[in-house]
Design a protein around this motif. Structure first.
Motif, mmCIF file in Angstrom:
data_model
loop_
_atom_site.group_PDB
_atom_site.id
_atom_site.type_symbol
_atom_site.label_atom_id
_atom_site.label_comp_id
_atom_site.label_asym_id
_atom_site.label_seq_id
_atom_site.Cartn_x
_atom_site.Cartn_y
_atom_site.Cartn_z
ATOM 1 N N HIS A 104 -4.831 -46.816 6.492
ATOM 2 C CA HIS A 104 -4.459 -46.217 5.207
ATOM 3 C C HIS A 104 -2.958 -46.007 5.193
ATOM 4 C CE1 HIS A 104 -5.377 -42.953 8.042
ATOM 5 N NE2 HIS A 104 -4.387 -42.286 7.469
ATOM 6 N N THR A 105 -2.415 -45.744 4.034
ATOM 7 C CA THR A 105 -0.982 -45.504 3.946
ATOM 8 C C THR A 105 -0.685 -44.552 2.799
ATOM 9 O OG1 THR A 105 1.189 -46.565 3.929
ATOM 10 C CG2 THR A 105 -0.506 -47.567 2.548
ATOM 11 N N ASP A 106 0.588 -44.433 2.463
ATOM 12 C CA ASP A 106 0.987 -43.402 1.504
ATOM 13 C C ASP A 106 0.411 -43.596 0.098
ATOM 14 O OD1 ASP A 106 2.498 -42.159 3.470
ATOM 15 O OD2 ASP A 106 4.196 -43.483 3.099
ATOM 16 N N VAL A 107 0.261 -42.479 -0.583
ATOM 17 C CA VAL A 107 -0.401 -42.470 -1.898
ATOM 18 C C VAL A 107 0.344 -43.272 -2.957
ATOM 19 C CG1 VAL A 107 -1.595 -40.278 -1.518
ATOM 20 C CG2 VAL A 107 0.705 -40.258 -2.472
ATOM 21 N N LEU A 124 -8.795 -47.254 3.527
ATOM 22 C CA LEU A 124 -8.765 -46.139 2.590
ATOM 23 C C LEU A 124 -7.559 -46.279 1.675
ATOM 24 C CD1 LEU A 124 -9.313 -43.228 5.165
ATOM 25 C CD2 LEU A 124 -11.049 -44.663 4.086
ATOM 26 N N MET A 152 -6.040 -43.911 -0.829
ATOM 27 C CA MET A 152 -6.158 -42.548 -1.350
ATOM 28 C C MET A 152 -4.994 -42.265 -2.290
ATOM 29 S SD MET A 152 -8.867 -41.251 -0.170
ATOM 30 C CE MET A 152 -10.107 -42.044 0.845
ATOM 31 N N ALA A 212 -0.116 -40.252 8.050
ATOM 32 C CA ALA A 212 0.218 -40.237 6.626
ATOM 33 C C ALA A 212 0.032 -38.851 6.000
ATOM 34 C CB ALA A 212 -0.636 -41.259 5.884
ATOM 35 N N GLY A 213 -0.622 -37.954 6.707
ATOM 36 C CA GLY A 213 -0.851 -36.620 6.159
ATOM 37 C C GLY A 213 -1.874 -36.581 5.034
ATOM 38 N N ILE A 214 -2.667 -37.654 4.899
ATOM 39 C CA ILE A 214 -3.641 -37.643 3.801
ATOM 40 C C ILE A 214 -5.093 -37.778 4.243
ATOM 41 C CG2 ILE A 214 -2.111 -38.528 2.001
ATOM 42 C CD1 ILE A 214 -3.561 -41.277 2.452
ATOM 43 N N ALA A 245 -2.671 -36.539 -1.702
ATOM 44 C CA ALA A 245 -2.651 -35.959 -0.366
ATOM 45 C C ALA A 245 -3.506 -34.697 -0.349
ATOM 46 C CB ALA A 245 -1.222 -35.628 0.038
ATOM 47 N N GLN A 287 -9.866 -34.790 -1.068
ATOM 48 C CA GLN A 287 -10.950 -35.665 -0.621
ATOM 49 C C GLN A 287 -11.570 -35.278 0.727
ATOM 50 O OE1 GLN A 287 -8.072 -38.168 -1.604
ATOM 51 N NE2 GLN A 287 -7.015 -37.816 0.312
#
Lengths: 94, 161
Positions: free
Chosen positions: B67-70, B107, B109, A12-14, B112, B115
């Protein structure tokens, strides 16, 4: 010497790439290496094939790239961190 | 960027699922109910886990950090589930291996590339066998919350970054 471009990628790049990015920044400082660190999603690596020198990733990819690929899961689990650091340093000092 | 949300309501004990999809859905539903993520967060996190596995074999207990995209996240949070029985998750960065996960840190988040401090502290938790074993055996949500707050240093985070 030209700054080496190091791609740091995860799914996800995060999350995990943030941790790996931080670890490499620290290493670079410690060894006085000037790096161009780029944190991206693994899906974006294709856009850097002409410029990158190294890919450090927690998301392995089947694709073949013209640069070496190092798995950095150890930065998350603490198991084998020193070996991974050594591998990265060897590539960066080439 | 929003302040991190963390309280007992997103700590789930004895989660009873037989697949990783069950566990992700239970945790995701809870976050949707609390208004912390969009409904789209659940299919997104299930799909992302299938594509990029997040299981981590650690010194003591295997964990996973789905987790996945914001864009699916309304407010930054970390939901913790202690599973009743271990559930197989794919190992991060390895397409063939799975690992029996006992603790899931989901998570959510909202930004990007930030944190770093929080994530580094979370990884330190994974590297501490004692802490992981404590989390697996503790039955009191407040104790778990207090321990994680101390380990992840939330107070310092709110003031910094």
């Amino acid at each position: 010497m030209k700054k080496k471009q190091v791609l740091v990628a995860c799914g996800a790049g995060i999350a995990t790439s943030t941790v790996v990015n931080g670890a490499i920044e620290e290493m670079a400082k410690e060894h006085d290496l000037k790096l161009d660190l780029v944190q991206i999603k693994i899906a974006e690596v294709g856009g850097y094939v002409d410029s990158a020198d190294l890919l450090v990733t927690t998301a392995m990819t089947k694709k073949e790239f013209p640069f070496p690929v190092i798995n950095a899961r150890s930065f998350l689990t603490g198991i084998g961190t020193e070996d991974t650091k050594k591998q990265i340093l060897e590539e960066l000092k080439k | 960027m929003s302040e991190l949300f963390f309280d007992e309501s997103i700590i789930l004990l004895d989660v009873d699922g037989s697949t990783k999809e069950d566990v992700l859905t239970v945790m995701g539903n809870n976050l949707v109910e609390k208004g912390l993520v969009q409904e789209s967060f659940i299919p997104a996190i299930v799909a992302r886990e299938a594509e990029f596995a997040t299981g981590l074999p650690t010194a003591g207990v295997s964990v996973a950090i789905p987790h996945t995209d914001v864009e699916h996240v309304k407010r930054k949070t970390i939901s913790v589930a202690i599973l009743k029985n271990e559930v197989e998750f794919g190992v991060m960065g390895d397409e063939t291996e799975t690992t029996p996960v006992k603790i899931v840190f989901m998570l959510a988040m909202d930004e990007a590339h930030s944190q770093l401090t929080l994530l580094q502290k979370l990884m330190q938790v994974f590297q501490n066998e004692e802490t992981l074993k404590y989390l697996v055996s503790e039955k009191n949500k407040s104790s778990i919350k207090n321990l994680l707050e101390a380990k992840l240093d939330f107070v310092a985070l709110e003031g910094g970054e």
